[in-house]
Write an enzyme that holds these catalytic residues in place. Structure first.
Site, PDB file in Angstrom:
ATOM      1  N   PHE A  10     -31.039 -15.576 -27.168  1.00  0.00           N
ATOM      2  CA  PHE A  10     -29.813 -14.818 -27.462  1.00  0.00           C
ATOM      3  C   PHE A  10     -29.525 -13.752 -26.388  1.00  0.00           C
ATOM      4  O   PHE A  10     -28.513 -13.829 -25.681  1.00  0.00           O
ATOM      5  CB  PHE A  10     -29.968 -14.199 -28.857  1.00  0.00           C
ATOM      6  CG  PHE A  10     -29.013 -13.093 -29.185  1.00  0.00           C
ATOM      7  CD1 PHE A  10     -27.654 -13.208 -28.946  1.00  0.00           C
ATOM      8  CD2 PHE A  10     -29.493 -11.913 -29.768  1.00  0.00           C
ATOM      9  CE1 PHE A  10     -26.779 -12.173 -29.272  1.00  0.00           C
ATOM     10  CE2 PHE A  10     -28.628 -10.888 -30.094  1.00  0.00           C
ATOM     11  CZ  PHE A  10     -27.274 -11.008 -29.837  1.00  0.00           C
ATOM     12  N   ALA A  81     -39.932 -13.898 -26.063  1.00  0.00           N
ATOM     13  CA  ALA A  81     -40.732 -13.419 -27.189  1.00  0.00           C
ATOM     14  C   ALA A  81     -40.471 -14.299 -28.390  1.00  0.00           C
ATOM     15  O   ALA A  81     -39.475 -15.004 -28.463  1.00  0.00           O
ATOM     16  CB  ALA A  81     -40.349 -11.968 -27.526  1.00  0.00           C
ATOM     17  N   SER A  83     -39.190 -13.547 -31.848  1.00  0.00           N
ATOM     18  CA  SER A  83     -38.384 -12.354 -32.128  1.00  0.00           C
ATOM     19  C   SER A  83     -38.017 -12.143 -33.594  1.00  0.00           C
ATOM     20  O   SER A  83     -37.404 -11.134 -33.916  1.00  0.00           O
ATOM     21  CB  SER A  83     -37.096 -12.415 -31.300  1.00  0.00           C
ATOM     22  OG  SER A  83     -36.259 -13.465 -31.780  1.00  0.00           O
ATOM     23  N   THR A 132     -38.324  -3.193 -28.393  1.00  0.00           N
ATOM     24  CA  THR A 132     -37.531  -2.990 -29.595  1.00  0.00           C
ATOM     25  C   THR A 132     -37.780  -1.625 -30.225  1.00  0.00           C
ATOM     26  O   THR A 132     -38.869  -1.050 -30.048  1.00  0.00           O
ATOM     27  CB  THR A 132     -37.889  -4.090 -30.622  1.00  0.00           C
ATOM     28  OG1 THR A 132     -37.315  -3.770 -31.871  1.00  0.00           O
ATOM     29  CG2 THR A 132     -39.397  -4.217 -30.817  1.00  0.00           C
ATOM     30  N   ASP A 133     -36.807  -1.164 -31.001  1.00  0.00           N
ATOM     31  CA  ASP A 133     -37.003   0.094 -31.735  1.00  0.00           C
ATOM     32  C   ASP A 133     -38.001  -0.070 -32.889  1.00  0.00           C
ATOM     33  O   ASP A 133     -38.493   0.915 -33.436  1.00  0.00           O
ATOM     34  CB  ASP A 133     -35.668   0.632 -32.269  1.00  0.00           C
ATOM     35  CG  ASP A 133     -34.916  -0.323 -33.186  1.00  0.00           C
ATOM     36  OD1 ASP A 133     -35.408  -1.432 -33.453  1.00  0.00           O
ATOM     37  OD2 ASP A 133     -33.814   0.054 -33.648  1.00  0.00           O
ATOM     38  N   GLU A 134     -38.296  -1.338 -33.252  1.00  0.00           N
ATOM     39  CA  GLU A 134     -39.174  -1.572 -34.412  1.00  0.00           C
ATOM     40  C   GLU A 134     -40.587  -1.065 -34.177  1.00  0.00           C
ATOM     41  O   GLU A 134     -41.347  -0.899 -35.131  1.00  0.00           O
ATOM     42  CB  GLU A 134     -39.190  -3.060 -34.783  1.00  0.00           C
ATOM     43  CG  GLU A 134     -37.823  -3.587 -35.117  1.00  0.00           C
ATOM     44  CD  GLU A 134     -37.817  -4.804 -36.032  1.00  0.00           C
ATOM     45  OE1 GLU A 134     -38.881  -5.190 -36.530  1.00  0.00           O
ATOM     46  OE2 GLU A 134     -36.728  -5.349 -36.240  1.00  0.00           O
ATOM     47  N   TYR A 158     -44.524  -8.871 -36.143  1.00  0.00           N
ATOM     48  CA  TYR A 158     -43.641  -8.867 -34.964  1.00  0.00           C
ATOM     49  C   TYR A 158     -43.690  -7.518 -34.249  1.00  0.00           C
ATOM     50  O   TYR A 158     -43.956  -7.440 -33.043  1.00  0.00           O
ATOM     51  CB  TYR A 158     -42.196  -9.198 -35.370  1.00  0.00           C
ATOM     52  CG  TYR A 158     -41.178  -8.833 -34.306  1.00  0.00           C
ATOM     53  CD1 TYR A 158     -41.110  -9.537 -33.111  1.00  0.00           C
ATOM     54  CD2 TYR A 158     -40.305  -7.754 -34.482  1.00  0.00           C
ATOM     55  CE1 TYR A 158     -40.195  -9.188 -32.115  1.00  0.00           C
ATOM     56  CE2 TYR A 158     -39.386  -7.402 -33.498  1.00  0.00           C
ATOM     57  CZ  TYR A 158     -39.335  -8.119 -32.313  1.00  0.00           C
ATOM     58  OH  TYR A 158     -38.441  -7.769 -31.337  1.00  0.00           O
ATOM     59  N   LYS A 162     -45.066  -6.430 -30.490  1.00  0.00           N
ATOM     60  CA  LYS A 162     -44.237  -5.793 -29.450  1.00  0.00           C
ATOM     61  C   LYS A 162     -44.841  -4.439 -29.049  1.00  0.00           C
ATOM     62  O   LYS A 162     -44.820  -4.069 -27.875  1.00  0.00           O
ATOM     63  CB  LYS A 162     -42.792  -5.612 -29.945  1.00  0.00           C
ATOM     64  CG  LYS A 162     -42.015  -6.904 -30.143  1.00  0.00           C
ATOM     65  CD  LYS A 162     -41.787  -7.705 -28.854  1.00  0.00           C
ATOM     66  CE  LYS A 162     -40.830  -7.037 -27.891  1.00  0.00           C
ATOM     67  NZ  LYS A 162     -40.475  -7.959 -26.764  1.00  0.00           N
ATOM     68  N   ASN A 188     -29.333  -5.969 -31.833  1.00  0.00           N
ATOM     69  CA  ASN A 188     -28.195  -6.525 -31.077  1.00  0.00           C
ATOM     70  C   ASN A 188     -27.407  -7.498 -31.940  1.00  0.00           C
ATOM     71  O   ASN A 188     -27.953  -8.101 -32.867  1.00  0.00           O
ATOM     72  CB  ASN A 188     -28.711  -7.318 -29.877  1.00  0.00           C
ATOM     73  CG  ASN A 188     -29.228  -6.452 -28.745  1.00  0.00           C
ATOM     74  OD1 ASN A 188     -29.129  -6.825 -27.586  1.00  0.00           O
ATOM     75  ND2 ASN A 188     -29.792  -5.296 -29.041  1.00  0.00           N
ATOM     76  N   LYS A 197     -30.873 -14.783 -38.021  1.00  0.00           N
ATOM     77  CA  LYS A 197     -30.729 -13.325 -38.072  1.00  0.00           C
ATOM     78  C   LYS A 197     -29.526 -12.959 -38.933  1.00  0.00           C
ATOM     79  O   LYS A 197     -28.599 -13.764 -39.097  1.00  0.00           O
ATOM     80  CB  LYS A 197     -30.562 -12.758 -36.650  1.00  0.00           C
ATOM     81  CG  LYS A 197     -31.629 -13.215 -35.659  1.00  0.00           C
ATOM     82  CD  LYS A 197     -32.956 -12.488 -35.833  1.00  0.00           C
ATOM     83  CE  LYS A 197     -34.127 -13.115 -35.080  1.00  0.00           C
ATOM     84  NZ  LYS A 197     -34.014 -13.252 -33.653  1.00  0.00           N
ATOM     85  N   LEU A 198     -29.528 -11.748 -39.488  1.00  0.00           N
ATOM     86  CA  LEU A 198     -28.591 -11.409 -40.562  1.00  0.00           C
ATOM     87  C   LEU A 198     -27.110 -11.695 -40.235  1.00  0.00           C
ATOM     88  O   LEU A 198     -26.427 -12.360 -41.023  1.00  0.00           O
ATOM     89  CB  LEU A 198     -28.746  -9.930 -40.954  1.00  0.00           C
ATOM     90  CG  LEU A 198     -27.815  -9.497 -42.089  1.00  0.00           C
ATOM     91  CD1 LEU A 198     -28.187 -10.171 -43.398  1.00  0.00           C
ATOM     92  CD2 LEU A 198     -27.828  -7.978 -42.254  1.00  0.00           C
ATOM     93  N   PRO A 213     -27.675 -13.998 -48.538  1.00  0.00           N
ATOM     94  CA  PRO A 213     -28.905 -13.391 -49.069  1.00  0.00           C
ATOM     95  C   PRO A 213     -29.132 -11.969 -48.552  1.00  0.00           C
ATOM     96  O   PRO A 213     -29.355 -11.752 -47.357  1.00  0.00           O
ATOM     97  CB  PRO A 213     -29.996 -14.331 -48.539  1.00  0.00           C
ATOM     98  CG  PRO A 213     -29.424 -14.939 -47.306  1.00  0.00           C
ATOM     99  CD  PRO A 213     -27.946 -14.969 -47.456  1.00  0.00           C
ATOM    100  N   TYR A 215     -31.589  -8.817 -48.795  1.00  0.00           N
ATOM    101  CA  TYR A 215     -32.953  -8.504 -49.244  1.00  0.00           C
ATOM    102  C   TYR A 215     -32.960  -7.203 -50.057  1.00  0.00           C
ATOM    103  O   TYR A 215     -32.409  -6.175 -49.621  1.00  0.00           O
ATOM    104  CB  TYR A 215     -33.893  -8.307 -48.050  1.00  0.00           C
ATOM    105  CG  TYR A 215     -34.129  -9.529 -47.176  1.00  0.00           C
ATOM    106  CD1 TYR A 215     -33.896 -10.823 -47.628  1.00  0.00           C
ATOM    107  CD2 TYR A 215     -34.625  -9.375 -45.886  1.00  0.00           C
ATOM    108  CE1 TYR A 215     -34.133 -11.931 -46.813  1.00  0.00           C
ATOM    109  CE2 TYR A 215     -34.870 -10.473 -45.068  1.00  0.00           C
ATOM    110  CZ  TYR A 215     -34.622 -11.743 -45.541  1.00  0.00           C
ATOM    111  OH  TYR A 215     -34.859 -12.824 -44.720  1.00  0.00           O
TER     112      TYR A 215
END
Ligand code: NAD
Ligand code: DAU
Length: 355
Positions: A10, A81, A83, A132-134, A158, A162, A188, A197-198, A213, A215
């Site tokens: 992506f 990665a 992801s 990533t910010d995660e 994940y 990272k 992103n 992805k959502l 869906p 969550y």
């Protein structure tokens, strides 16, 4: 030229398309073409000899060494990665292999290559690690957004993988002097986003008349950035970022998931109304929460704004409308990515109603 990893995914594909639209510097693209790698993302470059695709694994040291020796890139931009957080919960092994061992392999190959370069090329070389910010974990509702100094507290397989890769990249700068830069970006969205992805999942499920869906209570907050703005930030870091530095990149668009899903539904109500005239929001379905689900992410992007003059250009309302229109206009791309492997994932993760 530059060497990009994961350029059929992506963000990597958007990065290569944008890169070749703004300059003529060739790109070697090393991609394993996993389920997430899609050459149709790069179809516009099919006859463009500035893009060289190499199908291969970043864990393959001999291959990476050979690419560095043959092409002598002035920079390596590392996107490749595993992801998707939900996939990391079902099967973390691939995340450790690609996201940790893969980064180790690239850092070691880059170090060997860089050490042997003549002085001026050595000074100019860059290894940019896309993260990533995660890695920072979850923020309390009133807490200040993540700055670069925020402690690491990854919560999913994940994000832990990272975080490990960030630590390796940082250590290769401090110990060996390899000119590493790191960016930690928020969520992103935009063209070519894989529909696990959502945002793309909601657009495509809505159009297919399937459940949307959400969550848990749907009040988890993410900070959304249009993908071209992320690509522009990486170009700025390559051009002017200082080795050893980390830059946080974000859109300043914090939003609860439920509000985001309702926004997409409202756009579709206008752009492609349901045949029965009912609102798409009727398809929203609350499902079991993601285990260990982070409640809130938000990025403080003032460092990259102040030091490198980067700012997002797209507003959320213009970016999300462009994105919804893109999915409406790319039926063939959508049909191809929703192949057997995609359907297997949907059934495995969500059950038969979403198949
Ligand atoms: P993606 O899953 O869409 O694409 C990943 C790409 O990497 C695919 O083309 C895949 O084939 C390739 N790949 C996977 N394993 C590989 C391997 N072992 N060797 C070579 N290629 C391999 O991912 P994305 O969403 O484009 O994310 C790209 C990078 O940006 C990742 O490092 C991710 O952690 C980071 N990131 C993503 C987001 C986001 O919102 N998507 C936000 C911040 C940071
Ligand atoms: O923050 C950056 C990260 O953003 C990247 O590092 C990851 O690679 C990228 O996948 C993304 O991670 P998220 O987990 O935030 O993205 P996802 O689209 O999977 O989920 C966004 C939010 O929506 C999250 O709170 C989970 C929720 N969600 C997701 C799916 C797939 C749902 O409620 N329902 C769903 O079906």
């Amino acid at each position: 030229m530059i060497l990009v990893t994961g350029g059929a995914g992506f963000i990597g594909a958007n990065f290569i398309l944008d890169w070749l639209a703004v300059c003529d510097e060739p790109v070697v693209n090393l991609d394993k073409l996993t389920y997430a790698g899609n050459l149709e993302n790069l179809a516009a470059l099919a006859h463009d000899n500035r893009h060289i695709l190499v199908e291969g694994d970043i864990v393959d040291r001999a291959l990476v060494d050979a690419l560095l020796a043959r092409h002598r890139p002035r920079a390596l931009v590392h996107f490749a990665a595993e992801s998707h957080v939900d996939r990391s919960i079902h099967g973390p092994g691939a995340f450790i292999r690609t996201n940790v061992e893969g980064v180790f392999t690239l850092l070691e190959a880059a170090r060997a290559h860089w050490s042997a370069l003549p002085r001026t090329e050595k000074a100019a070389f860059r290894f940019h690690h896309v993260s990533t910010d995660e890695v920072y974990g979850s923020l309390a509702p009133e807490a200040a957004p993540f700055a670069e100094t925020h402690p690491y507290a990854p919560n999913s397989p994940y994000s832990a993988s990272k975080a490990a890769s960030d630590h390796l990249a940082r250590a290769w700068f401090h110990t060996y002097g390899l000119p590493v830069t790191i960016s930690n970006c928020s969520n992103n969205y935009g063209p070519f986003h894989f529909p696990e992805k959502l945002i793309p999942l909601v657009i495509l499920n809505a159009l297919a008349g399937k459940p949307l869906p959400v969550y848990g209570d749907g009040l988890q907050v993410r900070d959304w950035l249009y993908v071209s703005d992320h690509c522009a930030a990486i170009r700025r870091i390559l051009a002017a970022g200082a080795p050893g530095e980390t830059y946080n990149v974000g859109g300043g668009n914090e939003m609860p998931n439920l509000a985001l899903v309702r926004t997409i539904c409202a756009l579709l109500d206008t752009l492609k109304p349901r045949a029965d005239g009912q609102p798409y929001a009727r398809q929203i379905t609350h499902v079991a929460d993601r285990p260990g689900h982070d409640r809130r992410y938000a990025i403080d992007a003032r460092k990259i704004e102040r030091e490198l003059g980067w700012k997002p250009r797209e507003t959320f309302s213009s970016g999300i409308e462009k994105t919804v229109r893109w999915y409406l206009e790319h039926e063939a791309w959508v049909a191809h990515v929703q192949s057997g492997a995609y359907r297997e994932w949907m059934t495995r993760h969500y059950g038969d109603a979403h198949d």
